[in-house]
Motif scaffolding. Structure first.
Motif, PDB file in Angstrom:
ATOM      1  N   VAL A 141       0.838  -1.206   0.000  1.00  0.00           N
ATOM      2  CA  VAL A 141       0.000   0.000   0.000  1.00  0.00           C
ATOM      3  C   VAL A 141       0.872   1.255   0.000  1.00  0.00           C
ATOM      4  CG1 VAL A 141      -1.573   1.353   1.434  1.00  0.00           C
ATOM      5  CG2 VAL A 141      -2.039  -1.061   1.031  1.00  0.00           C
ATOM      6  N   VAL A 142       1.915   1.256   0.808  1.00  0.00           N
ATOM      7  CA  VAL A 142       2.797   2.428   0.870  1.00  0.00           C
ATOM      8  C   VAL A 142       3.511   2.616  -0.466  1.00  0.00           C
ATOM      9  CG1 VAL A 142       4.846   3.391   1.974  1.00  0.00           C
ATOM     10  CG2 VAL A 142       3.091   2.313   3.358  1.00  0.00           C
ATOM     11  N   VAL A 143       3.958   1.525  -1.064  1.00  0.00           N
ATOM     12  CA  VAL A 143       4.636   1.617  -2.365  1.00  0.00           C
ATOM     13  C   VAL A 143       3.682   2.183  -3.412  1.00  0.00           C
ATOM     14  CG1 VAL A 143       5.534   0.204  -4.261  1.00  0.00           C
ATOM     15  CG2 VAL A 143       6.346  -0.167  -1.939  1.00  0.00           C
ATOM     16  N   VAL A 144       2.455   1.699  -3.415  1.00  0.00           N
ATOM     17  CA  VAL A 144       1.478   2.167  -4.399  1.00  0.00           C
ATOM     18  C   VAL A 144       1.195   3.654  -4.209  1.00  0.00           C
ATOM     19  CG1 VAL A 144      -0.961   2.002  -5.070  1.00  0.00           C
ATOM     20  CG2 VAL A 144       0.396  -0.062  -4.804  1.00  0.00           C
ATOM     21  N   LEU A 145       0.972   4.061  -2.969  1.00  0.00           N
ATOM     22  CA  LEU A 145       0.654   5.473  -2.724  1.00  0.00           C
ATOM     23  C   LEU A 145       1.853   6.372  -3.049  1.00  0.00           C
ATOM     24  CD1 LEU A 145      -1.373   5.174   0.620  1.00  0.00           C
ATOM     25  CD2 LEU A 145      -2.267   5.634  -1.664  1.00  0.00           C
ATOM     26  N   TYR A 146       3.056   5.896  -2.763  1.00  0.00           N
ATOM     27  CA  TYR A 146       4.248   6.719  -2.958  1.00  0.00           C
ATOM     28  C   TYR A 146       4.630   6.805  -4.438  1.00  0.00           C
ATOM     29  CZ  TYR A 146       9.012   8.443  -2.165  1.00  0.00           C
ATOM     30  OH  TYR A 146      10.161   9.182  -2.172  1.00  0.00           O
ATOM     31  N   TYR A 147       4.675   5.673  -5.107  1.00  0.00           N
ATOM     32  CA  TYR A 147       5.170   5.664  -6.484  1.00  0.00           C
ATOM     33  C   TYR A 147       4.065   5.897  -7.510  1.00  0.00           C
ATOM     34  CZ  TYR A 147       9.684   3.973  -4.849  1.00  0.00           C
ATOM     35  OH  TYR A 147      10.896   3.858  -4.217  1.00  0.00           O
ATOM     36  N   LEU A 148       2.912   5.307  -7.285  1.00  0.00           N
ATOM     37  CA  LEU A 148       1.854   5.418  -8.284  1.00  0.00           C
ATOM     38  C   LEU A 148       1.166   6.776  -8.217  1.00  0.00           C
ATOM     39  CD1 LEU A 148       0.192   3.967 -10.467  1.00  0.00           C
ATOM     40  CD2 LEU A 148      -1.326   3.160  -8.662  1.00  0.00           C
ATOM     41  N   ASN A 149       0.966   7.268  -7.000  1.00  0.00           N
ATOM     42  CA  ASN A 149       0.237   8.515  -6.834  1.00  0.00           C
ATOM     43  C   ASN A 149       1.134   9.701  -6.483  1.00  0.00           C
ATOM     44  OD1 ASN A 149      -2.637   7.565  -7.105  1.00  0.00           O
ATOM     45  ND2 ASN A 149      -1.942   6.225  -5.461  1.00  0.00           N
ATOM     46  N   ASN A 150       2.443   9.440  -6.390  1.00  0.00           N
ATOM     47  CA  ASN A 150       3.405  10.512  -6.105  1.00  0.00           C
ATOM     48  C   ASN A 150       3.035  11.313  -4.855  1.00  0.00           C
ATOM     49  OD1 ASN A 150       5.160  10.069  -8.320  1.00  0.00           O
ATOM     50  ND2 ASN A 150       3.624  10.982  -9.653  1.00  0.00           N
ATOM     51  N   LEU A 151       2.593  10.607  -3.831  1.00  0.00           N
ATOM     52  CA  LEU A 151       2.240  11.279  -2.583  1.00  0.00           C
ATOM     53  C   LEU A 151       3.462  11.371  -1.688  1.00  0.00           C
ATOM     54  CD1 LEU A 151      -1.170   9.514  -1.897  1.00  0.00           C
ATOM     55  CD2 LEU A 151      -0.835  11.835  -2.714  1.00  0.00           C
ATOM     56  N   SER A 152       3.503  12.404  -0.888  1.00  0.00           N
ATOM     57  CA  SER A 152       4.611  12.564   0.053  1.00  0.00           C
ATOM     58  C   SER A 152       4.397  11.629   1.248  1.00  0.00           C
ATOM     59  CB  SER A 152       4.686  14.013   0.543  1.00  0.00           C
ATOM     60  OG  SER A 152       3.546  14.294   1.337  1.00  0.00           O
ATOM     61  N   LEU A 153       5.447  11.449   2.022  1.00  0.00           N
ATOM     62  CA  LEU A 153       5.338  10.598   3.207  1.00  0.00           C
ATOM     63  C   LEU A 153       4.328  11.186   4.191  1.00  0.00           C
ATOM     64  CD1 LEU A 153       9.093   9.663   3.803  1.00  0.00           C
ATOM     65  CD2 LEU A 153       7.316   8.326   2.678  1.00  0.00           C
ATOM     66  N   GLN A 154       4.306  12.526   4.276  1.00  0.00           N
ATOM     67  CA  GLN A 154       3.346  13.170   5.168  1.00  0.00           C
ATOM     68  C   GLN A 154       1.919  12.905   4.718  1.00  0.00           C
ATOM     69  OE1 GLN A 154       3.987  14.945   8.065  1.00  0.00           O
ATOM     70  NE2 GLN A 154       1.760  14.893   8.266  1.00  0.00           N
ATOM     71  N   ASP A 155       1.682  12.997   3.399  1.00  0.00           N
ATOM     72  CA  ASP A 155       0.338  12.725   2.871  1.00  0.00           C
ATOM     73  C   ASP A 155      -0.064  11.282   3.146  1.00  0.00           C
ATOM     74  OD1 ASP A 155       0.758  14.781  -0.111  1.00  0.00           O
ATOM     75  OD2 ASP A 155       0.035  15.265   1.901  1.00  0.00           O
ATOM     76  N   ILE A 156       0.873  10.368   2.915  1.00  0.00           N
ATOM     77  CA  ILE A 156       0.571   8.952   3.127  1.00  0.00           C
ATOM     78  C   ILE A 156       0.272   8.698   4.609  1.00  0.00           C
ATOM     79  CG2 ILE A 156       1.491   6.602   2.983  1.00  0.00           C
ATOM     80  CD1 ILE A 156       3.161   7.546   0.588  1.00  0.00           C
ATOM     81  N   ALA A 157       1.022   9.352   5.473  1.00  0.00           N
ATOM     82  CA  ALA A 157       0.779   9.183   6.905  1.00  0.00           C
ATOM     83  C   ALA A 157      -0.620   9.660   7.282  1.00  0.00           C
ATOM     84  CB  ALA A 157       1.839   9.956   7.701  1.00  0.00           C
ATOM     85  N   GLU A 158      -1.034  10.757   6.667  1.00  0.00           N
ATOM     86  CA  GLU A 158      -2.373  11.271   6.960  1.00  0.00           C
ATOM     87  C   GLU A 158      -3.447  10.323   6.430  1.00  0.00           C
ATOM     88  OE1 GLU A 158      -3.072  15.142   5.343  1.00  0.00           O
ATOM     89  OE2 GLU A 158      -5.239  15.025   5.725  1.00  0.00           O
ATOM     90  N   ILE A 159      -3.213   9.772   5.251  1.00  0.00           N
ATOM     91  CA  ILE A 159      -4.195   8.872   4.644  1.00  0.00           C
ATOM     92  C   ILE A 159      -4.342   7.608   5.475  1.00  0.00           C
ATOM     93  CG2 ILE A 159      -4.574   7.352   2.653  1.00  0.00           C
ATOM     94  CD1 ILE A 159      -3.246   9.614   0.968  1.00  0.00           C
ATOM     95  N   LEU A 160      -3.216   7.051   5.894  1.00  0.00           N
ATOM     96  CA  LEU A 160      -3.233   5.788   6.617  1.00  0.00           C
ATOM     97  C   LEU A 160      -3.383   5.976   8.131  1.00  0.00           C
ATOM     98  CD1 LEU A 160      -0.395   3.859   4.713  1.00  0.00           C
ATOM     99  CD2 LEU A 160      -2.866   3.815   4.307  1.00  0.00           C
ATOM    100  N   ASP A 161      -3.399   7.249   8.542  1.00  0.00           N
ATOM    101  CA  ASP A 161      -3.533   7.550   9.973  1.00  0.00           C
ATOM    102  C   ASP A 161      -2.412   6.882  10.769  1.00  0.00           C
ATOM    103  OD1 ASP A 161      -6.102   7.182  12.561  1.00  0.00           O
ATOM    104  OD2 ASP A 161      -4.645   8.762  12.156  1.00  0.00           O
TER     105      ASP A 161
END
Lengths: 197, 123
Positions: A141-161
Motif C-alpha cells: 500500500v505504501v509503495v502504491v501510494l508513494y510511487y503510483l500517486n506521487n504522494l509525500s510521506l506526510q500525505d501517506i501518513a495522513e491517509i493511513l492515519d
C-alpha cells in the motif's frame, strides 16, 4: 461534465452533494475516478474488484456527504476509503482460499504474450511487478501510494492515519525487500554493471 | 534485520555513489512496473452504473421503507408480546411456588407444635 464544472472546487461540490445534487457527485467522480481506480487496481490486482471498489468508494461519498469536512481536501479521504476497501476485499479474497500462485496469473503484460515477444526489459518489469505483488499488504500500500500517486510521506501518513516514521519504515523495508528480490536484476543491468551510473 | 541486510548497509556506507545509483534504478523500475496501473482507466459506463445504483436505492428507500418498517414493527410487537406473556407466566408460577412453599413451611412448623393444625387448615 461541463467546462464550468472543471473549475468548481471540491468543497463547493460537496456542499451541493449535501443538498442531494447528484450531478455534483458526477463531477467529483469524473475528477477522481482514475486515481481511485488505479490505486485499487495496484493493490488488489483485479480489474473487476477495482471497479467494485471505485463504485463503493463513491457510494460512501454519497452516503457520508453530510459528515465530510468541506474545509479539508477530499483526495486524502478518498485514498483512505480506497485503501480500506482494498484491505476488505483482499481479506475476503484470502478467506476464499485463492492460492497465492494465482496472484501471478492476474498480472497483465508480456507474460501472456508469445515468448518471442518477451524482451529482457519486459522480463525485468514483470519480475518487479511480481516482487511488488509479493510484498506484505502494508508495504505494498505504501509503495502504491508513494510511487503510483506521487504522494509525500506526510500525505501517506495522513491517509493511513499513521506516524510519518512508520510510513518511512514501511517504505524502507519495502524497498529493501524489492532490492533483495531483484538483486540479480539490478546487478546485471549494463548501466550499473559497468558503473556508468 | 539479518546479517545480509547488515552487510548490505555496510557496503552502501562504503560505496555511496554506487548505492545512490541503485536507489535511482530501483525507483525507476518501480515506476515502470506500475505504469500499467498508472495508465489504467475505469471501464466505460462506470458513472452511469453508480448513478442508477444510487437512484434505485433512493427509490427503494422512499417507496418501501415505510411498509418495511410497519412489517418489522408488527413482527417485533408480536414477538415482544409473546415474550411478555412467557415472562408473566413464569413470574406467576414463581409467585405461586413461593406461596405454596411458605404455606407448606407453615404447615410443617405448626404441625409439629399443634398436630391438628394441618387438618384444620386443609379442611
Amino acid at each position: 461534465m461541463s467546462r464550468s464544472d472543471v473549475s468548481v472546487p471540491d468543497s463547493e461540490l460537496i456542499r451541493r452533494l449535501q443538498e442531494a445534487d447528484l450531478d455534483a457527485l458526477g463531477v467529483l467522480f469524473e475528477r477522481y475516478r482514475q486515481r481511485v481506480y488505479r490505486t485499487a487496481l495496484a493493490i488488489v490486482r483485479d480489474p473487476a474488484a477495482a471497479e467494485d471498489i471505485l463504485q463503493d468508494c463513491f457510494l460512501k461519498v454519497y452516503a457520508n456527504a453530510q459528515r465530510i469536512d468541506v474545509s479539508r481536501p477530499l483526495a486524502p479521504w478518498l485514498y483512505r476509503v480506497t485503501v480500506n476497501l482494498s484491505y476488505t476485499w483482499l481479506t475476503h479474497a484470502r478467506h476464499q482460499r485463492t492460492p497465492l500462485e494465482q496472484v501471478s496469473d492476474l498480472l497483465p503484460g508480456p507474460m501472456k504474450q508469445a515468448p518471442d515477444q518477451v524482451t529482457e526489459q519486459s522480463e525485468i518489469r514483470q519480475n518487479v511487478r511480481r516482487a511488488i505483488a509479493e510484498l506484505s499488504l502494508d508495504q505494498r500500500v505504501v509503495v502504491v501510494l508513494y510511487y503510483l500517486n506521487n504522494l509525500s510521506l506526510q500525505d501517506i501518513a495522513e491517509i493511513l492515519d499513521l506516524p510519518v516514521g512508520t510510513v518511512k519504515s514501511r517504505l524502507f523495508y519495502a524497498r529493501e525487500n524489492l532490492r533483495a528480490a531483484l538483486g540479480s536484476n539490478l546487478g546485471w543491468l549494463p548501466e550499473v554493471a559497468h558503473g556508468y551510473i | 534485520m539479518g546479517i545480509s541486510s547488515l552487510l548490505l548497509r555496510m557496503g552502501r556506507a562504503l560505496c555511496p555513489q554506487r548505492c545512490l545509483a541503485e536507489d535511482a534504478l530501483l525507483d525507476n523500475l518501480i515506476y515502470e512496473a506500475l505504469l500499467d496501473e498508472a495508465l489504467s482507466v475505469p471501464p466505460a459506463g462506470a458513472w452511469e452504473r453508480l448513478r442508477s445504483t444510487i437512484s434505485e436505492g433512493a427509490a427503494r428507500r422512499q417507496g418501501m421503507w415505510v411498509v418495511q418498517e410497519v412489517r418489522s414493527n408488527a413482527a417485533q410487537r408480536v414477538a415482544q408480546e409473546r415474550q411478555a406473556a412467557r415472562v408473566e407466566r413464569q413470574l406467576s408460577m414463581l409467585r405461586q411456588g413461593r406461596s405454596d412453599h411458605w404455606r407448606q413451611a407453615c404447615e410443617v412448623l405448626w404441625g409439629n407444635v399443634f398436630p391438628t393444625y394441618v387438618a384444620l387448615v386443609n379442611w
